[in-house]
Scaffold this motif. Structure first.
Motif, short mmCIF file in Angstrom:
data_model
loop_
_atom_site.label_atom_id
_atom_site.label_comp_id
_atom_site.label_asym_id
_atom_site.label_seq_id
_atom_site.Cartn_x
_atom_site.Cartn_y
_atom_site.Cartn_z
N MET B 146 21.85 -89.12 40.87
CA MET B 146 20.43 -88.94 41.10
C MET B 146 19.58 -89.81 40.18
SD MET B 146 20.35 -84.83 41.27
CE MET B 146 18.64 -84.83 40.82
N GLY B 147 20.25 -90.52 39.26
CA GLY B 147 19.49 -91.30 38.30
C GLY B 147 18.77 -90.43 37.29
N SER B 148 19.31 -89.25 37.05
CA SER B 148 18.67 -88.36 36.09
C SER B 148 19.32 -88.51 34.73
CB SER B 148 18.83 -86.91 36.57
OG SER B 148 18.62 -86.02 35.50
N GLN B 163 12.20 -80.38 35.84
CA GLN B 163 13.60 -80.64 35.50
C GLN B 163 14.51 -79.60 36.15
OE1 GLN B 163 12.89 -80.62 31.27
NE2 GLN B 163 13.45 -82.79 31.10
N GLN B 164 14.01 -78.37 36.19
CA GLN B 164 14.81 -77.33 36.84
C GLN B 164 15.00 -77.64 38.32
OE1 GLN B 164 13.54 -73.32 36.05
NE2 GLN B 164 13.22 -73.72 33.89
N GLN B 165 13.94 -78.21 38.88
CA GLN B 165 14.04 -78.59 40.29
C GLN B 165 15.12 -79.66 40.48
OE1 GLN B 165 10.28 -78.48 41.82
NE2 GLN B 165 11.16 -77.83 43.72
N MET B 166 15.19 -80.57 39.51
CA MET B 166 16.23 -81.60 39.55
C MET B 166 17.61 -80.93 39.55
SD MET B 166 14.63 -84.38 39.61
CE MET B 166 12.86 -84.55 39.60
N VAL B 167 17.75 -79.90 38.73
CA VAL B 167 19.03 -79.21 38.67
C VAL B 167 19.35 -78.57 40.02
CG1 VAL B 167 20.32 -77.36 37.54
CG2 VAL B 167 18.80 -78.80 36.20
N LEU B 197 10.27 -87.05 42.00
CA LEU B 197 10.94 -86.35 43.10
C LEU B 197 11.00 -87.24 44.34
CD1 LEU B 197 12.09 -83.62 44.23
CD2 LEU B 197 9.79 -83.18 45.06
N PHE B 198 9.90 -87.93 44.61
CA PHE B 198 9.88 -88.79 45.80
C PHE B 198 10.86 -89.95 45.66
CE2 PHE B 198 5.35 -87.55 47.32
CZ PHE B 198 5.85 -86.29 47.62
N ASP B 199 11.02 -90.45 44.43
CA ASP B 199 12.02 -91.49 44.21
C ASP B 199 13.41 -90.97 44.59
OD1 ASP B 199 10.10 -93.17 43.37
OD2 ASP B 199 10.48 -92.92 41.22
N ILE B 200 13.68 -89.76 44.13
CA ILE B 200 15.00 -89.19 44.42
C ILE B 200 15.17 -88.98 45.92
CG2 ILE B 200 16.39 -87.09 44.18
CD1 ILE B 200 15.39 -86.91 41.32
#
Lengths: 328, 519
Positions: B146-148, B163-167, B197-200
Motif C-alpha cells: 500500500m506504500g504505507s 492511520q487506523q483506516q489504513m490498517v 486515501l485516494f492515492d491508495i
C-alpha cells in the motif's frame, strides 16, 4: 387500514402471556419455598413447630434486612459487596459507644449512622466517578472490614447494656425483636418502592439509565440515596447482630453480602436492574433460611449444608428461568 | 449491449464483471428494505453507490459481504459469472469480498500486525506458539504493497483515525480482496488524509481491485468514481458511467420520490408567516460542542415547526443533545425567552421549558419493563406527588387524559410499554414531554420505524402543538417529512448550518444540495 397495521404490530395476546409469565415467576419461587417446607416437614423433626418457625425467622432477620437494601441496589443495576463488612464495623462501633457509657439508643444509632456513612461513600463514588459499583464496593468490602479490626484491636468487645441486648435477643409477646425489625423494614421498603417517586425512579434508572437521565430524573442523587440506604440497613443489621451476640465482633457478618445477593436473586430480581420486587426478596431469604434450618434439624453438618445451599441457589434460579422462558 | 459499450469508454479493455448481483430483495419482519436491486462491478473500477439515508445501501452491501442473506428467491450473486451464495462474512471474505465499515473494527490494544492478520491463521512453530517475526513480516508486506510506512509492531491505539483506516484497508487486502466495499471512508479524515486515501484507491484500481464506494460527498464521487448506481427506497434507480451524470442529476435520481400520501401541514401559522413580530423563544448563538457541531446559530419562534435536515452524521443529533444538556457546549450561548441560560444537564433544560424526544426510543426514551402510565408520567411524578409520595389516582387520571389526547392504542394503562407498536411507543414518549408543558419541543427522528398511519398521526400531533404556540425543532432524515411538516427548514452539513429554506422555496433537490455541500 391504519387500525389493521396497529393491531398486527401489537402481537395480540402477547401482553397476557407476559403477565402470566410474571405471575408464574413469583409463584414459582413461592412454590419452591412451599415444596421445601413440605419436604422438610416430613424429613426434619419438629420443623413445623411454632418455636422452630420463629427460630427460622429470627435467624434470617439480619440477612433479610441486608437483602432489602441489596434489592434496591440491584434494582438500579448495581451491587453492594460492602454490607457484610459494614455489619461488623457497625457492631464494633455501637458496642464501643455503649461501653463508653453512651445512652444505648444513641449507641445503636451510631452504628446505623456508620452504615449510612459507608453507603454514602459507596454511592458517591458509584454515581459521580462512574466506577463500576462492583469495584467501589469491593474496595469498601475490604477497607470497612479493616476499620472494624483497627478500631476493635481485633478482639470482640463485650456488650453490657441490657436495652441494647434486647434489640438482638429479646422478644415482645413471645416473638423475637429482630422479627419486628425485619417486618418493619420490609413494610417501609414495599411502600417506598411502590408509592414514592424515589422508588419509581429506582425502577426507571435500573430499566434504562440513559432514558432516566434524559427524562430529567436526578440519577446521581437517586443512586447515592440507594447506596446510602443499603449502608444504613447494613448498619442496622450490625446493631441487631451485636445485640444478639452480646458483643461487637470485627469478624461478624462475613459472607453476609453473598447471602443477601443470593436471596435477592432467588427472589426474582434481575441482576441487570429494573425488574424485581421486595416481596420476592423475602421469599428468597426464607428459602435460604428454611434450607439451613432444615438441614440443621436433620443433623447435616455445616460443611455439607454449604454444599447443598450453593446447589439449591443455582438449581432454584435455573428452574425459575426455564419456567419463565417456556411461558414466554 | 449499450451498457458494455458505455463501459468500453471508461475502461481500457472490456472485462466481464468480477461480480454482479441480480434481483436482490430483502425483507425484515415484513418490511421490504430491498426490492429487485442490482449492481455490476468490474475489475479496477470505483463504483459509487448513492442514495438517501434509508435507501437501502447498507443492507445491499451487507448482503454482498455475507452479513445478511437475501430473501428466498430474493436474487442471486454471481462471482465471475458463477452463481454463488455465502452464508457468513468469513466465507465472503475468503472469496475476496472485504468491507471497510464506517465504524472501524479494530482492536486498539493489539499491534497493527495482529489487526491486519486477524481472522487468518498466524504462522506457528512446532510447539504451536506464534512466530511473531513472521507475523510482522507478513503484515509489513501488505503495508509495503500500500506504500504505507506504518510500523507493524505499533499498537493500534496510538494511531490516528486515518492511520487506523489504513490498517483496515491493509486487513482487507491481506485477504486478497477483489471487491472492496468502503462505507463513508472519508467521514472522519482530514483533507490531507483523504488525498492519501485516494492515492491508495488509485493503486488498488491499478491492481484490478473493484471498489464499491459509498459517500455523500459529491465532490469525491466525481473525483474518483468510474461508474455509479443510485438506490431509492430500496429500489434500483439508475446505473451508468460517472461522465454521463452531474451532481444535480444524481441528486434528482436520489430524491425523486412521490410526495402523495404524506402529511402536508396546512396554513403554517407562525408569527413570521403572519407578519407578526414575536420574540424568539429559543436562540442559539455560535454553539459549538466537543464533537462535530461548529458555530451554529439559530432562532426558534413560538408556534413554528423548524425542520432540521441533513445527512446522517451531519451533527444534527449532537446539536440537539448539546442544547438539551446531554453533552457539554464548548462555546456559544443559549437564550431562552431572550435571557441567557446555562444548560448543563437535561434537568436544566427541562427547567427552561425544553423537551426532547430522542433519536432511539428504546435505548434513550422508554422504560421498557414499566407500564405505559409510568412511562408517560415519569418526568412529572413530582407534580402528582405529595412530599415524595406518588398519588396513583392522580397519575392514572393524568395518564388517561394523555392517552386519549394522543390516541395511544393500548389494552390498559398498566400494559408494559415494550408490547406496543413503534408508533404507539413514540406517542408515549411524546406524551411524557407534553406532561411538562414545554415551550420548546426537540424531536429527533420522531417517526423512524413507525408505520405510515401512525406517522401521519404523529405529524398531526406535532402540528397541533405548534398551533398552540409550542416551538418545535424537528430532525428528520426523511425529506418528504421535513417538507410536509416544517414551516422553515435548516440544513446542516458537517456540523454547520449550510442554509435556510422557507417552506415555499424548499425542495428535496435544494435540501440535498445544501446537505452534500462540503467545506
Amino acid at each position: 387500514m391504519r387500525g389493521n397495521t396497529q393491531t398486527i404490530s401489537q402481537k395480540p395476546g402477547f401482553h397476557i402471556g407476559n403477565a402470566l409469565n410474571g405471575l408464574w415467576n413469583r409463584l414459582g419461587m413461592i412454590m419452591i419455598l412451599i415444596l421445601l417446607c413440605v419436604v422438610l416437614s416430613f424429613t426434619a423433626p419438629n420443623f413445623l413447630d411454632t418455636a422452630n418457625m420463629l427460630n427460622v425467622l429470627k435467624q434470617v432477620s439480619i440477612i433479610a434486612v441486608l437483602a432489602a437494601g441489596m434489592t434496591i441496589v440491584i434494582l438500579t443495576g448495581g451491587i453492594d459487596l460492602s454490607v457484610g463488612s459494614t455489619v461488623a464495623l457497625s457492631g464494633v462501633i455501637s458496642v464501643m459507644a455503649s461501653s463508653a457509657g453512651v445512652n444505648p439508643f444513641v449507641a445503636m444509632l451510631s452504628g446505623v449512622a456508620v452504615g449510612y456513612a459507608v453507603g454514602l461513600i459507596n454511592g458517591f463514588f458509584t454515581a459521580k466517578t462512574k466506577l463500576p459499583a462492583f469495584i467501589v464496593t469491593l474496595g469498601s468490602f475490604t477497607y470497612v472490614r479493616g476499620l472494624a479490626y483497627v478500631i476493635s484491636g481485633g478482639y470482640p468487645i463485650v456488650l453490657q447494656n441490657e436495652t441494647f441486648k434486647f434489640v438482638g435477643g429479646g422478644a415482645i409477646f413471645g416473638i423475637p425483636t429482630p422479627i419486628y425489625i425485619m417486618l418493619f423494614v420490609y413494610v417501609v421498603m414495599f411502600f417506598i418502592l411502590k408509592y414514592t417517586m424515589f422508588g419509581r425512579h429506582i425502577y426507571a434508572i435500573g430499566g434504562n439509565e440513559e432514558a432516566a437521565r434524559l427524562t430529567g430524573i436526578k440519577v446521581e442523587r437517586s443512586l447515592i440515596n440507594v447506596y446510602s440506604i443499603s449502608g444504613l440497613l447494613a448498619g442496622l443489621g450490625g446493631v441487631v447482630l451485636a445485640g444478639r451476640l452480646y458483643s461487637g465482633q470485627p469478624t461478624a457478618g462475613q459472607m453476609y453480602e453473598l447471602d443477601a445477593i443470593a436471596a435477592v436473586i432467588l427472589g426474582g430480581t434481575s441482576l441487570t436492574g429494573g425488574k424485581g420486587k421486595i416481596q420476592g426478596t423475602i421469599i428468597g431469604v426464607l428459602i435460604m433460611g428454611v434450607i439451613g434450618n432444615g438441614l440443621t434439624l436433620m443433623d447435616v453438618n455445616f460443611y455439607w449444608q454449604l454444599v447443598v445451599k450453593g446447589a439449591v441457589i443455582v438449581a432454584a434460579v435455573l428452574l425459575d428461568r426455564l419456567r419463565g422462558n417456556s411461558a414466554a | 449491449m449499450a451498457v458494455k459499450e458505455m463501459l468500453r469508454n471508461v475502461l481500457h479493455e472490456l472485462k466481464d464483471p468480477v461480480l454482479h448481483m441480480e434481483g436482490i430483495s430483502k425483507t425484515f419482519s415484513s418490511v421490504t428494505v430491498l426490492n429487485n436491486v442490482k449492481i455490476e462491478l468490474y475489475p479496477g473500477e470505483v463504483h459509487a453507490l448513492m442514495g438517501e439515508n434509508g435507501a437501502g445501501k447498507s443492507t445491499f452491501m451487507k448482503i454482498l459481504a455475507g452479513i445478511h442473506t437475501p430473501d428466498d428467491n430474493g436474487g442471486q450473486i454471481y462471482l465471475k459469472g458463477k452463481p454463488i451464495l455465502w452464508k457468513d462474512p468469513v466465507e465472503a471474505r475468503n472469496k475476496g469480498i472485504s468491507v471497510i465499515h464506517q465504524e472501524l473494527n479494530l482492536s486498539p490494544n493489539l499491534t497493527i500486525s495482529e489487526n491486519i492478520l486477524m481472522g487468518s491463521v498466524f504462522p506457528k512453530n512446532r510447539l504451536g506458539l506464534v512466530k511473531w517475526e513472521e507475523v510482522h513480516n507478513l503484515a509489513q508486506k501488505v503495508l509495503d504493497q500500500m506504500g504505507s510506512n506504518l510500523n507493524p509492531r505499533q499498537l493500534v491505539s496510538t494511531l490516528s483515525v486515518a492511520q487506523q483506516q489504513m490498517v483496515e484497508i491493509a486487513r482487507a487486502l491481506s485477504f486478497k480482496a477483489e471487491v472492496l466495499i468502503m462505507d463513508e471512508p472519508t467521514a472522519s479524515l482530514t483533507d490531507k488524509e483523504i488525498k492519501k486515501l485516494f492515492d491508495i484507491i488509485g493503486d488498488l484500481k491499478k491492481q484490478g481491485v473493484s471498489i464499491v464506494y459509498i459517500s455523500h460527498r459529491m465532490e469525491e464521487i466525481f473525483k474518483i468514481s468510474n461508474r455509479f448506481t443510485v438506490l431509492r427506497d430500496g429500489e434500483w434507480i439508475a446505473s451508468g458511467p460517472i461522465e454521463e451524470t452531474n451532481p444535480d442529476h444524481l441528486v434528482k435520481l436520489m430524491v425523486g420520490r412521490d410526495l402523495k400520501d404524506l402529511f402536508n401541514r396546512e396554513k403554517p401559522s407562525h408569527p413570521q408567516a403572519n407578519g407578526q413580530k414575536a420574540a424568539p423563544v429559543l436562540e442559539l448563538r455560535n454553539i459549538s460542542d466537543n464533537t462535530i457541531v461548529k458555530n451554529v446559530s439559530l432562532k426558534l419562534f413560538p408556534g413554528e415547526i423548524v425542520g432540521l435536515a441533513g445527512l446522517v452524521g451531519a451533527g444534527r443529533t449532537e446539536l440537539v443533545r448539546a442544547l438539551f444538556g446531554v453533552s457539554n457546549l464548548k462555546s456559544g450561548e443559549i437564550l431562552v425567552g431572550g435571557a441567557s441560560v446555562k444548560i448543563q444537564s437535561p434537568i436544566d433544560a427541562i427547567a427552561n421549558g425544553i423537551a426532547h424526544v430522542p433519536e432511539s426510543r428504546k435505548e434513550q426514551g422508554l422504560f421498557l419493563s414499566m407500564s405505559v402510565k409510568e412511562n408517560i408520567l415519569m418526568a412529572e411524578l413530582k407534580k402528582h406527588s405529595k412530599s415524595g409520595i406518588v398519588s396513583w389516582k392522580e397519575v392514572n387520571a393524568a395518564a388517561d387524559s394523555y392517552i386519549k389526547e394522543l390516541n395511544i392504542k393500548i389494552a390498559s394503562p398498566e400494559q408494559q410499554v415494550s408490547n406496543l407498536s413503534g408508533g404507539n411507543q413514540q406517542k408515549v414518549v411524546i406524551a411524557r414531554w407534553l406532561s411538562i408543558a414545554p415551550k420548546v419541543l426537540l424531536l429527533d427522528e420522531p417517526t423512524r420505524g413507525v408505520d405510515i398511519g401512525a406517522k401521519t398521526e404523529i405529524h398531526k400531533i406535532v402540528s397541533g402543538l405548534a398551533e398552540k404556540g409550542m416551538a418545535v425543532l424537528m430532525i428528520s432524515s426523511e425529506l418528504p417529512e421535513i417538507l410536509g411538516v416544517s414551516d422553515r427548514i435548516l440544513v446542516m452539513s458537517e456540523g454547520r448550518i449550510t442554509g435556510e429554506l422557507s417552506r415555499e422555496e424548499a425542495t428535496q433537490e435544494k435540501i440535498m444540495y445544501l446537505a452534500t455541500r462540503g467545506e
